[in-house]
Each structure stands twice: as structure tokens, then as C-alpha cells.
Design an enzyme around this catalytic site. Structure first.
Site, PDB file in Angstrom:
ATOM      1  N   ASP A 266       0.793  -1.236   0.000  1.00 21.55           N
ATOM      2  CA  ASP A 266       0.000   0.000   0.000  1.00 21.55           C
ATOM      3  C   ASP A 266       0.828   1.290   0.000  1.00 21.55           C
ATOM      4  O   ASP A 266       0.288   2.370  -0.238  1.00 21.55           O
ATOM      5  CB  ASP A 266      -0.938   0.024   1.206  1.00 21.55           C
ATOM      6  CG  ASP A 266      -2.081  -0.964   1.054  1.00 21.55           C
ATOM      7  OD1 ASP A 266      -2.274  -1.484  -0.059  1.00 21.55           O
ATOM      8  OD2 ASP A 266      -2.787  -1.214   2.049  1.00 21.55           O
TER       9      ASP A 266
ATOM     10  N   GLU B 262      -9.744   0.013  -4.044  1.00 18.83           N
ATOM     11  CA  GLU B 262     -10.832  -0.687  -3.348  1.00 18.83           C
ATOM     12  C   GLU B 262     -11.437   0.131  -2.191  1.00 18.83           C
ATOM     13  O   GLU B 262     -12.637   0.035  -1.937  1.00 18.83           O
ATOM     14  CB  GLU B 262     -10.355  -2.047  -2.821  1.00 18.83           C
ATOM     15  CG  GLU B 262      -9.220  -1.950  -1.831  1.00 18.83           C
ATOM     16  CD  GLU B 262      -8.838  -3.286  -1.209  1.00 18.83           C
ATOM     17  OE1 GLU B 262      -7.667  -3.438  -0.876  1.00 18.83           O
ATOM     18  OE2 GLU B 262      -9.687  -4.150  -1.051  1.00 18.83           O
TER      19      GLU B 262
ATOM     20  N   ARG C 295      -0.655  -9.047  -4.772  1.00 19.44           N
ATOM     21  CA  ARG C 295       0.203  -9.278  -3.605  1.00 19.44           C
ATOM     22  C   ARG C 295       1.276 -10.339  -3.864  1.00 19.44           C
ATOM     23  O   ARG C 295       2.178 -10.519  -3.046  1.00 19.44           O
ATOM     24  CB  ARG C 295      -0.665  -9.691  -2.410  1.00 19.44           C
ATOM     25  CG  ARG C 295      -1.399  -8.552  -1.751  1.00 19.44           C
ATOM     26  CD  ARG C 295      -1.013  -8.384  -0.291  1.00 19.44           C
ATOM     27  NE  ARG C 295      -1.410  -9.528   0.471  1.00 19.44           N
ATOM     28  CZ  ARG C 295      -2.526  -9.604   1.205  1.00 19.44           C
ATOM     29  NH1 ARG C 295      -3.335  -8.564   1.266  1.00 19.44           N
ATOM     30  NH2 ARG C 295      -2.809 -10.674   1.869  1.00 19.44           N
TER      31      ARG C 295
HETATM   32  O1  F6P Z   1      -1.725  -5.552   2.774  1.00 21.08           O
HETATM   33  C1  F6P Z   1      -2.463  -4.517   2.271  1.00 21.08           C
HETATM   34  C2  F6P Z   1      -3.698  -5.047   1.573  1.00 21.08           C
HETATM   35  O2  F6P Z   1      -3.309  -5.772   0.426  1.00 21.08           O
HETATM   36  C3  F6P Z   1      -4.665  -3.940   1.222  1.00 21.08           C
HETATM   37  O3  F6P Z   1      -4.348  -3.273   0.039  1.00 21.08           O
HETATM   38  C4  F6P Z   1      -5.960  -4.706   1.176  1.00 21.08           C
HETATM   39  O4  F6P Z   1      -7.049  -3.873   1.439  1.00 21.08           O
HETATM   40  C5  F6P Z   1      -5.800  -5.713   2.269  1.00 21.08           C
HETATM   41  O5  F6P Z   1      -4.420  -5.918   2.421  1.00 21.08           O
HETATM   42  C6  F6P Z   1      -6.495  -7.011   2.029  1.00 21.08           C
HETATM   43  O6  F6P Z   1      -6.321  -7.819   3.138  1.00 21.08           O
HETATM   44  P1  F6P Z   1      -6.682  -9.366   3.214  1.00 21.08           P
HETATM   45  O7  F6P Z   1      -5.664 -10.100   2.405  1.00 21.08           O
HETATM   46  O8  F6P Z   1      -6.577  -9.691   4.671  1.00 21.08           O
HETATM   47  O9  F6P Z   1      -8.041  -9.497   2.655  1.00 21.08           O
END
Ligand code: F6P
Length: 321
Positions: free
Chosen positions: A130, A225, A255
Site C-alpha cells: 500500500d 478498493e 500481492r
Molecule cells: O496488505 C495490504 C492489503 O493488500 C490492502 O491493500 C488490502 O485492502 C488488504 O491488504 C487485504 O487484506 P486481506 O488479504 O486480509 O483481505
């Protein structure tokens, strides 16, 4: 205090480059004759005593891999005093003199509690796609995530242009428009919607209709989002303009993947620096890079709201549409 043994953990959402930071912190510590304990599953693993002694080979061949070999978890119960007390007992039991905490805001909050309230030396290493940590120009994983999203959007552009459509693409960023702004500019998107700024759906629809009259039929609208769902925004556009829309939610693909050279090198510099700071006796600091120089700020500052100049990006994107 003389350091003998450090613990390393990753916590919160994983980010490409975390492995490079683990490798660097481990090998730097070993080269300084420290012992290294890898703590699995973040703070959850800490309170469950999921530990392993790391040697040089424990971190072999991981620099190019996404994710984290230490696994990661979110651990909201770490905000509770009883959980923290239990963690401190375990840290003492294993003779850990200081912690390298790789993660984002939640990780740093836990670091603030452990260091300020319980006297455990902690250094934070910014690992999150982020890029919403203060005191560093970039966080580990952000560059890779931007490039991953960009590759997907470039492909979407091919079909958007060929079929002359309006596409709303949702990228990650719960509270941060970093990825959206970066890919917006780099992909030549027509609109970018981010959590840091309000947007005017009627103005946007007006521009789309006007564009259509001029012969500009294909549009890519990027939405972070945290600013709204692509599905809803696309439905609103169709309702207001009567034009057909399509949606793509890029999701967790952003990710994963092999970290870019930029992320590997950022992670490698920061992992080593975090260990160096622990050796020097620092605590409650977050390492970062500003104008290519290694820096350290208080963890409290690192988690305070980051002021990003979104308007420069937004205005440029609008001017180039
Ligand atoms: O780590 C940050 C992030 O990727 C954000 O951009 C996103 O909103 C969130 O994590 C999503 O989290 P999770 O994988 O727990 O749904």
C-alpha cells in the site's frame, strides 16, 4: 545492552520482497555474530511459540520469491494487554534481545506496544504493497504490486480499445490510493478514484458522454478498493449514461509474484539496517529510505497519516485524457 539473539517476523498482509528482507536481516545478524530466531505466522506464531533457529542456509534461494517463508497472519488480539504479556514472557523465555518486525501499520502498532510499554527493542521494516507508511518514500512490495497491476491493465486496454468499451478496474488499497495513482498514470487511464479524495460520478459521466460525442469511446477507470467497488461504480455509470460497462477486480494477484529488482534491493538494504540499529541500541524505530538515503523515524510517526500529493497525479491524468 549487548545483543546476542534477535527474532524476525512478518505480519499483516504479505508483500513481495518480504523474503529478501528476511534473508538480509538474517545474514547481516549472523555476520555480526548474533543468533537468529525465525518466528512463524507473525504475532500469532509468537504467542504460540512457533520458533526456529535460523542459520545461513535457512534463507537460501528466497530472494526471488514472493510471499514470506515465515508465513504471516493478522492478529487483532495483540492489542490486548494479556496477549502482549504472554508474548513478552515468550520473548524472554527464548532469550530474544530484540525484534525485527516486517509489515505495515498493524505490525508497527504491535511494535509500539512491545517497545514502549514492555521495553522490548523493536525495529520496523516497512513491508506492504500500500505504500502508506510515513518516513519512507516506498515500502517493500509496492513497486512489484504496481507492475503486476499495470501488466494486467495493459492487457485490459487491448480489449477495451478493440471493443470500444468502458472498463472499471479495481486495484488494492483499503486506505491508500498509491497503486491506483501509479497505475493510472502509467497505463494512460482516463480516470482514477482514490480513498483520499472525493469523486463526482456525475462529472465523470458527463466527461464520458462528451468524449463519446468527440469519438473517444474507450475508457479505463481505475478505482482503489477503499474508494468504492468497481461493480457499483460501473452500474452507476451505466445507469446515468445508458452506456455498457465492464468490470475487472485485480484482487490478491497484486500481492504475489517475484519481487522487482527495486523491491529486492529496498528490502535488502532495510533488513540489514534494522539489525544494525538494534545492535546500536535503537528501539521503537521504523527504517525507511528517503531520497535514496537510509533513515529511521519513530514507529509512532511511521503509523501517522501519510500526506501524499495525490492532486499532482490526478490533475496530470485528467489533463492527458
Ligand atoms: O496488505 C495490504 C492489503 O493488500 C490492502 O491493500 C488490502 O485492502 C488488504 O491488504 C487485504 O487484506 P486481506 O488479504 O486480509 O483481505
Amino acid at each position: 545492552m549487548s545483543f546476542r539473539r534477535i527474532g524476525i517476523l512478518t505480519s499483516g498482509g504479505d508483500a513481495p520482497g518480504m523474503n529478501a528482507a528476511i534473508r538480509s536481516a538474517t545474514r547481516y545478524a549472523l555476520s555480526c555474530n548474533l543468533e537468529v530466531i525465525g518466528i512463524f505466522r507473525g504475532f500469532l506464531g509468537l504467542i504460540n511459540e512457533e520458533m526456529k533457529v535460523f542459520d545461513h542456509r535457512s534463507v537460501s534461494n528466497i530472494i526471488s520469491h514472493g510471499g514470506t517463508i515465515l508465513k504471516t497472519a493478522r492478529c487483532p488480539e495483540f492489542l490486548e494487554e494479556d496477549t502482549q504479556r504472554r508474548a513478552v514472557g515468550i520473548i524472554k523465555k527464548y532469550g530474544i534481545d530484540g525484534l525485527v518486525l516486517i509489515g505495515g501499520n498493524g505490525t508497527y502498532q504491535a511494535g509500539i506496544a512491545l517497545s514502549r510499554k514492555w521495553g522490548i527493542p523493536c525495529i520496523g521494516v516497512p513491508g506492504t504493497i500500500d505504500n502508506d507508511i510515513n518516513g519512507t518514500d516506498e515500502t517493500i512490495g509496492a513497486d512489484t504490486a504496481v507492475n503486476t497491476a499495470l501488466e494486467a491493465i495493459d492487457k485490459i486496454r487491448d480489449t477495451v480499445t478493440s471493443m470500444e468499451r468502458i472498463f472499471v478496474v479495481e486495484v488494492m488499497g483499503r486506505d491508500s490510493g498509491f497503486i491506483a495513482l501509479q497505475v493510472g498514470l502509467a497505463s494512460g487511464a482516463e480516470e482514477v478514484i482514490i480513498p483520499e479524495r472525493n469523486y463526482d460520478i456525475h462529472r465523470m459521466c458527463h466527461d464520458i458522454v462528451e468524449g463519446n460525442l468527440r469519438g473517444k469511446i474507450s475508457w479505463i477507470i481505475i478505482v482503489a478498493e477503499g474508494a468504492g467497488s468497481a461493480e457499483k461504480i460501473a452500474a452507476q455509470i451505466t445507469e446515468i449514461t445508458s452506456l455498457e460497462t465492464r468490470v475487472a477486480v485485480l484482487g490478491h494477484v497484486q500481492r504475489g509474484g517475484s519481487p522487482t529488482a527495486k523491491d529486492r534491493n529496498l528490502a535488502t538494504r532495510l533488513g540489514a539496517y534494522a539489525v544494525e540499529l538494534l545492535i546500536q541500541g535503537a528501539t521503537a524505530k521504523a527504517v525507511g529510505v528517503q531520497s535514496n538515503q537510509l533513515t529511521a523515524v519513530d514507529l509512532e510517526f511511521a503509523v501517522s497519516k501519510k500526506n501524499v500529493d495525490c492532486d499532482v497525479f490526478l490533475q496530470l491524468i485528467k489533463k492527458l485524457t
